[in-house]
Every structure is written in C-alpha cells, then in structure tokens.
Design a protein around this motif. Structure first.
Motif, mmCIF file in Angstrom:
data_model
loop_
_atom_site.group_PDB
_atom_site.id
_atom_site.type_symbol
_atom_site.label_atom_id
_atom_site.label_comp_id
_atom_site.label_asym_id
_atom_site.label_seq_id
_atom_site.Cartn_x
_atom_site.Cartn_y
_atom_site.Cartn_z
ATOM 1 N N GLU A 1 0.195 11.385 12.633
ATOM 2 C CA GLU A 1 -0.633 10.021 13.057
ATOM 3 C C GLU A 1 -0.163 8.931 12.334
ATOM 4 O O GLU A 1 -0.153 7.931 12.923
ATOM 5 N N LEU A 2 -0.175 9.256 10.960
ATOM 6 C CA LEU A 2 0.150 7.851 10.200
ATOM 7 C C LEU A 2 1.580 7.394 10.362
ATOM 8 O O LEU A 2 1.829 6.008 10.392
ATOM 9 N N ALA A 3 2.315 7.995 10.591
ATOM 10 C CA ALA A 3 3.834 7.717 10.958
ATOM 11 C C ALA A 3 3.946 6.809 12.178
ATOM 12 O O ALA A 3 4.965 5.865 12.308
ATOM 13 N N GLY A 4 3.155 7.001 13.077
ATOM 14 C CA GLY A 4 2.863 5.993 14.197
ATOM 15 C C GLY A 4 2.162 4.641 13.975
ATOM 16 O O GLY A 4 1.811 3.754 14.820
ATOM 17 N N MET A 5 1.594 4.379 12.725
ATOM 18 C CA MET A 5 0.759 3.290 12.499
ATOM 19 C C MET A 5 1.687 2.280 11.701
ATOM 20 O O MET A 5 0.990 1.204 10.972
ATOM 21 N N MET B 1 -7.095 7.219 4.240
ATOM 22 C CA MET B 1 -5.931 6.661 4.581
ATOM 23 C C MET B 1 -5.490 6.016 5.906
ATOM 24 O O MET B 1 -4.977 5.035 5.951
ATOM 25 N N LEU B 2 -6.276 6.618 6.867
ATOM 26 C CA LEU B 2 -6.533 6.083 8.348
ATOM 27 C C LEU B 2 -6.742 4.594 8.197
ATOM 28 O O LEU B 2 -6.340 3.642 8.715
ATOM 29 N N GLU B 3 -7.855 4.284 7.499
ATOM 30 C CA GLU B 3 -8.553 3.100 7.317
ATOM 31 C C GLU B 3 -7.550 2.043 6.720
ATOM 32 O O GLU B 3 -7.249 0.955 6.934
ATOM 33 N N ALA B 4 -6.991 2.525 5.595
ATOM 34 C CA ALA B 4 -5.897 1.638 4.885
ATOM 35 C C ALA B 4 -4.851 1.302 5.722
ATOM 36 O O ALA B 4 -4.238 0.111 5.701
ATOM 37 N N ALA B 5 -4.095 2.404 6.286
ATOM 38 C CA ALA B 5 -2.988 1.924 7.216
ATOM 39 C C ALA B 5 -3.166 1.078 8.275
ATOM 40 O O ALA B 5 -2.757 0.221 8.605
ATOM 41 N N GLY B 6 -4.273 1.252 8.863
ATOM 42 C CA GLY B 6 -4.830 0.366 9.950
ATOM 43 C C GLY B 6 -5.151 -0.743 9.677
ATOM 44 O O GLY B 6 -4.662 -1.999 10.052
ATOM 45 N N VAL C 1 0.818 -1.100 0.065
ATOM 46 C CA VAL C 1 -0.055 0.016 0.020
ATOM 47 C C VAL C 1 0.930 1.159 0.228
ATOM 48 O O VAL C 1 2.014 1.353 0.570
ATOM 49 N N LEU C 2 0.485 2.132 -0.861
ATOM 50 C CA LEU C 2 1.074 3.504 -0.729
ATOM 51 C C LEU C 2 0.179 4.543 -0.167
ATOM 52 O O LEU C 2 -1.082 4.567 -0.833
ATOM 53 N N VAL C 3 0.897 5.305 0.789
ATOM 54 C CA VAL C 3 -0.230 6.476 1.301
ATOM 55 C C VAL C 3 0.911 7.715 1.111
ATOM 56 O O VAL C 3 1.650 7.868 1.543
ATOM 57 N N ASN C 4 0.291 8.584 0.086
ATOM 58 C CA ASN C 4 0.912 9.854 -0.309
ATOM 59 C C ASN C 4 -0.152 10.926 -0.020
ATOM 60 O O ASN C 4 -1.184 11.238 -0.486
ATOM 61 N N LEU C 5 0.703 11.975 0.828
ATOM 62 C CA LEU C 5 -0.241 13.094 1.264
ATOM 63 C C LEU C 5 -0.182 14.434 0.573
ATOM 64 O O LEU C 5 -0.393 15.318 0.913
ATOM 65 N N GLY C 6 -0.201 14.356 -0.823
ATOM 66 C CA GLY C 6 0.042 15.261 -1.585
ATOM 67 C C GLY C 6 -1.040 16.462 -1.732
ATOM 68 O O GLY C 6 -1.067 17.461 -1.895
ATOM 69 N N THR C 7 -2.357 15.617 -1.782
ATOM 70 C CA THR C 7 -3.414 16.263 -2.014
ATOM 71 C C THR C 7 -4.576 15.911 -1.038
ATOM 72 O O THR C 7 -5.646 15.261 -1.363
ATOM 73 N N PRO C 8 -4.249 15.813 0.427
ATOM 74 C CA PRO C 8 -5.098 15.027 1.586
ATOM 75 C C PRO C 8 -6.640 15.866 1.386
ATOM 76 O O PRO C 8 -6.650 16.414 2.830
ATOM 77 N N ALA C 9 -7.464 15.362 0.678
ATOM 78 C CA ALA C 9 -8.734 15.990 0.949
ATOM 79 C C ALA C 9 -9.301 14.988 2.006
ATOM 80 O O ALA C 9 -8.869 14.077 2.509
#
Lengths: 290, 290, 290
Positions: free
Chosen positions: A117-121, A84-89, A69-77
């Motif tokens: 927040e994501l860095a801690g997941m 993103m939080l769902e996917a990372a979890g 999975v890639l989570v990229n915060l470029g345009t975080p609507a």
C-alpha cells in the motif's frame, strides 16, 4: 533513441553533504523499535535533526513541517501502521519527500500488505536489500528476517520494475550498493565503499534509510540523494572500521566519523560508477574484493 | 536409585559456541522496549541473527521459521502479550525451542498472569534472577523492579520445582549463575565467571536470554544450552571488564569480546561446577570472591 | 516584603549526589521509545535503579513502590498515555515525586493535550527546553521537533508562570540551564556547565529528566533536586567531552563519567549562580562563553 542518463560524480555527492550540514533538515522517522536510538544518533551525527513522531493524530500533523520522512516497516505495530499511512499521505500532499524501507517484507504478511500500500503512495526512494526489493516487486519470497539471501545484481530487474511502477529511486544495499533511477531513465549507479562491520551492527541498513530522507530534503533528484547518502554513510563506515576492534567499538566510531567526515573526504574516497543495468544480472559481483 | 546426572564440561560449552558461529541461528525476539537494540547487537556479536518479530499476525508466522525464540516480559504491552502467546504456541507446535524471561514478575499483576500462562506452554529454558524465579514458582513476592532481592541459592528449591512443573531448564542469574535440569534429573550447574559491570548496563540479563535461545537452537539439551550461553556471555564480560573505564565503555567492549572470544578461550576460562542441589540452600555463596 | 529565596551552594548539590549513590532510588520511567535504553543506562551510571513500567494496569501499581517517576511525552502512544495518567495519579496519591518532560509540546496536538492534563496533576519538576516551556505555559508555538528555537532567558516569564500555576519547580535547559522555584518564591538558579556534545546525542535532555526524578527521591526540595541533577549531569558531560572524538565516543564516556564523578568533583566544578528572575529577559545570555 533512449533518453540519456544523467551523470553523477563524487563531487555532486560531496556538495549534497555540505547542503545537509548547512540546512540541518528535520527528519520525521516512523521506524522500528530496535533502531530508533541508533537512527536518531546517526541523523544528529550527519548534521540532520531527528523527530520520532509516529503516533496516529500527530504523524500527519508533522509530515508537512518535516523536511523529509522515513517509513521503516521493521516492527509495524497496528497503531504505527495507521500513523505510517497518515504520514505518507500528508507528506505526498505537502511535497515532503519520504523514504520507504520495507524491512523483511515477503515472508511476513502484515508488513507485506502495508509495504504494498505504501509503495503506491509516492515515496521518493525505496530502500532495501536484494531480497526485500525482489519481494516487494513480487519476484521473490523475501529474505531470512532482515538478511538478504539474494545478491543486489540478482535484484536488478525487480528494482527497475519497482522504480518504473512507483516513480521512486530504488536503492539496493549489498557489498556493492546499487541505485536505480525511476521512470524511463536508465540510470544505475554502483557504490563500492563500506565495510562488513556495518552488517554486524543492528540498524546499519535502517539508519541509512533515514540518512537518505535527510539527503532527499536538500535536492529534488532522488537518485542523487540516495547515492550521496549511501556514499557518505559507507565512506564513514570505512573510516570507522580502521579504528574499531569489533562491532561494539565500531558503532561509536562510526557516529564519530559521520560527524567528522568532510565533503572533501567524500569527493576523494567515494567509488561511484555508472553501470549498465542490462549487464548487471550477468556480470560477476566484485564481492571478493571487499 | 536415582538417575545419574549428565556430566558437562567447559569443552562441551566451547563446542556449542562453535556450532552457533557455524550455523548462525535466526532468533526471533519478543522483548522489552529498553533492550531491543542491545539484544540484537549481542546476538549479532555472538554469531546469531536477530529478528524482532513481535506483532500479532506475524509472531506465529515467524516462530516456525526461526531457529529459536525469546519471550521477555519486561514491557509487556497488550498487543505484544498477544504476540507472545502466538509465538510460544507456534514455537511449541513447530518444535522451535524458546526461552521465557519473566522480568520483574511477582509484584506486577499483568506480567505475572502472562508469565504463568507462558510457563505452561513448553519453554525450553526459563531464565531469571532469584526473586523472579521465586515469584514465578509461587514462593516469593518478586524483587525490586528488575533487581533481585534474594540470592540464587535461596531460589534453588523454587527453581527445581519450576523445572519439574514445566519441563524447562531453569537458569538463575547472580554472582554465581545456576542452571537446574528439568524433570527427574538432579542436574545443578554453577558458573563462576562474569563481572559486576554486567549489572551496571541495562539489558545485561535480558540479552543473556536471547543468547540462551541462540544456543538452544543448536542442541536439544537445554541445560547445556543455558550453561554454554551463560559461560560464553560471562567469560566475554570478564574480558571486557579488563578494558573498560566504567559502564559506558564496558558495553562496546563487551560486544567486541562476544564477537572475538573463541571456543578455546571458553574451554580455558569457564569455571563450571556440578553442584549438589540439596546443599545449595545451606552453603555459603562465594560472592565475596567476586 | 517578599519572602527570601533559599540559598543553594555547590556543596548542597554534592551532598544530594552522595544521597543518590547511597540510597539508590528506584525510578519508574514512562518515556519515549528513542531513549529508553540510554535513560536506563544513565540512571544506572549515576547510582539509581531504573524500572520502565509503562503499561496500563501496572503503571499505577508501581508508582507507590517507586522512589520517583518520570513521565516523558516523546512518543506518547495511546496506551502509554493511559499509563502516564495512571502513574501520575498514583504517584500524587502516594507522595512519590514525579517529573514531567513535555517533549515537543506545542505544535503536536496529542501530546499538547496530554501535557496540559499532566501538568495539573502535581509534578514536582517540569523540565523542558525554552520552546517547550513557552508552549506549555501557553505563550509560544513550540519548537522545531525536540529543538528549542527560543533561548532559556526568553522563557523566564513563562517558566515563572508555569511554576506558579502548577507548584512545580521548572527547569529550562540550554547553554545556561535555569531552574525556577514554585509558588511565591522568587528563586532562580543558573547552571553554567555542560558541553555542546550533549545536544548531539539523542536523549541528552530526556535522560536528564530521569536523573531529576532520582534526585527528587532524596530531598523534598524540588529546586535543589533539579539543580543538583543538572549540575551532576553537566559536570559529567564536561569531563566526558574532554575524552571524546565526537558524539559517538562521547556517549560511553559520559556514562563512565556519570558513574565515576564524585561529590567532591561536583562541589569543585559546579558553576551555580542565584539570578534575578526579573533581569533575565533583558540580560544578554552568556552563550558565547561556551
């Protein structure tokens, strides 16, 4: 006596490209609106399969099925941040490796909070330019939009701290790309390939994050995944730059080269060095040689 | 006696391109989902730095840091409309020049209301095709989606009224591109460069709005910014068209030419004319010569 | 005695391309974030005019004005789903033909529910790969993201059932593309053109859905529209593949060929066959010949 760092060779990276081509990992991307198309084409070219599943309600369903999975915060609507939080979890729970790219973090408040927040997941890899890594580690103000205003070497201390805090391999892009090992390992790799044209095409860094997710799907060693992805990407960029007349013709040539570069090409062309992480912040950068 | 219009030359436009290349202005884009990638690549090619910061909570933070802002109404989702108002307000307060592109305004109610509100918030430049300018000035029903159904000359009266009402320079794209000066100035410039292939690539007009924002970042004269951006863009398009086999190969060639065209090329190739705005609506358009 | 199936020839398809070029239908696209740019460029290249009007409040306004509508579920954010229902309802009411592309339906719950609702709203054509058609017909679990894990022939029964249930022509993409007639007609067409590079570029299938919407705007025969769109698209892909060095150079070459391929080329190169729908699931697929 400190633990010995693992040794990595260009041949290790070449074998990992071979594994990506064979296993065609399915990569879920939650990425920015500017680079979705280029990112998907980069993944297809390198041999992976992209799936841009980034809406709430589906992001968590897909992460256990995905290979990475890639989570990229470029345009975080807002709704994408929820996804993103769902996917990372869900990725963490399922053991799916995932990559965090904290684009332009630091100066912009919404994504900075999300990135922390994501860095801690439990990301396997955190990838950014020097300014982003400094900002995420709490040591800098961030860059100029997506542009780094700091050198990778200047971010070495921040990268090591971030790796220790999160357990992720930390990849810092620049003229010399650096990869830092997580935890107590003192691994620091330098990759001296690439071409400046890669910085003249939007998404050059963002799509590399997706490729790192693809490589992390075929090894449990996140440092090797980050280094092999960077090596494949930058060797392909060098080859494409020889064929290009500018940034416009570089982009299709780069995709062609990502699709045609062989593991043997990587083994022959990758300039991979094990570095002393303590010496980096003092050492002159080899940027003049680029 | 009316005020004299300022004279503009191709050399003025060439010097502005030089300034963009030297200063690399950071351009915040709030633009439509179809053209984000092309727009960012166009900005990088011409020498500017793109930053697609378009979410509520960040749009206002970034506008004072940016050198210029583009607000393009092509796919104005609700949260992006909120961000557009944030960005325009913050840009006006900070003195950051910004460009309004009222894509497909007229027939579609949501964007029409948004465009009217934004037009009153101090844009430096309003850019559109003839149908969009007529609709925004209240004189027409809008075009056929993004396609103009009126000629630029037919929009001359509407463009002058819009410039007077808003204080913006008004740029009308077409076979002959026109730029109208704001306020009491009777400036009207015509640019006779370009190629029809530019209309066969999606985002041809939208990305020009971003280039106008980049040029407006290096001069306080919005008419000159609009004309120099149009001139650089259309001269590059002419050069690319000579190398292209169709719309697909035109796009990368255009980016290559935007990156390689020199100020001297602009000075030599730009066909810039000062026109009598009163005569436009009667005069035959030189479209047959294209 | 069952009704006779209509006979279709390559010349019928060629004439439909001629009609698209002449009438330049305006195609409203509500499509996924990954492929908006490529889709718009494909429509422009083939001779149609794209308009990406996909926000609530505008989607229903535009569908009666458009010549055809595409609804593609690739990244169905909540507000876009609302707009899709608006557009489909308004298109049906106005008699505007519309195409449903149920991307990655089956495994993902949000889009599966949306696809089922939309399938009941009178699409002229439903287009997908075999796994998507099986899943939408309730006979399969869906594919691997956007990748089919079933062959088109395996989906023949599901496609016929879906055509019967919805009244839509059902197009199943694969090495041999298939088009099934709606209702009681036993039409089944096979198209044996194309190139594997089309599967190495993101949006290869999604943009075909938009082209089907363009062709459905110039005929009331949805089977012919789907077949002629597929034929034009895959013949152009074959021609582009001869010029390409990989997936990167294929994409611009494909756009060039879409713009330059003539009706006479289609008549000469299209391999169109009337098939026995009952025999498909038993027959070996001619994939080895590709």
């Amino acid at each position: 006596m400190s633990r010995m760092a693992i040794r990595y060779t260009p041949e290790d990276c070449a074998r990992l490209l071979e594994a990506v081509r064979t296993r065609q990992p399915l990569i879920q991307c939650l990425t920015n609106a500017v680079v979705t198309n280029f990112t998907a084409n980069v993944l297809l070219a390198v041999g992976a399969a992209p799936a841009m599943v980034d809406i709430p309600g589906e992001a968590a369903e897909f992460a256990p099925v995905a290979s990475g999975v890639l989570v990229n915060l470029g345009t975080p609507a807002a709704s994408q941040r929820t996804a993103m939080l769902e996917a990372a979890g869900a990725a963490r729970a399922a053991g799916t490796p995932w990559v965090l790219d904290p684009v332009a973090v630091g100066a912009l408040s919404v994504r900075t909070a999300a990135a922390q927040e994501l860095a801690g997941m439990g990301p396997a890899i955190i990838r950014g330019n020097a300014s982003e890594i400094l900002a995420l580690a709490g040591s800098g103000a961030g860059g100029r939009g997506v542009d780094a205003t700091d050198s990778p070497a200047a971010a070495a201390g921040a990268a090591r701290q971030l790796a220790g805090d999160t357990g992720a391999a930390v990849a810092v892009s620049g003229a010399r790309d650096l990869v830092f090992g997580p935890g107590g390992l003192r691994t620091c790799l330098g990759i001296d390939n690439g071409d400046v044209l890669l910085t003249r095409v939007t998404g050059g860094g963002c799509a590399l994050g997706a490729v790192m997710a693809a490589f992390s799907a075929v090894t449990s060693d996140a440092v090797l995944a980050a280094a092999a992805a960077t090596g494949t990407y930058t060797v392909a960029a060098e080859r494409a730059a020889r064929l290009a007349s500018g940034p416009g013709s570089f982009a299709p040539a780069f995709l062609d080269e990502l699709a045609s570069v062989t593991p043997a090409d990587i083994a022959a062309s990758l300039r991979l060095a094990a570095l002393d992480p303590d010496g980096l912040e003092q050492a002159p950068q080899p940027e003049a040689a680029r």
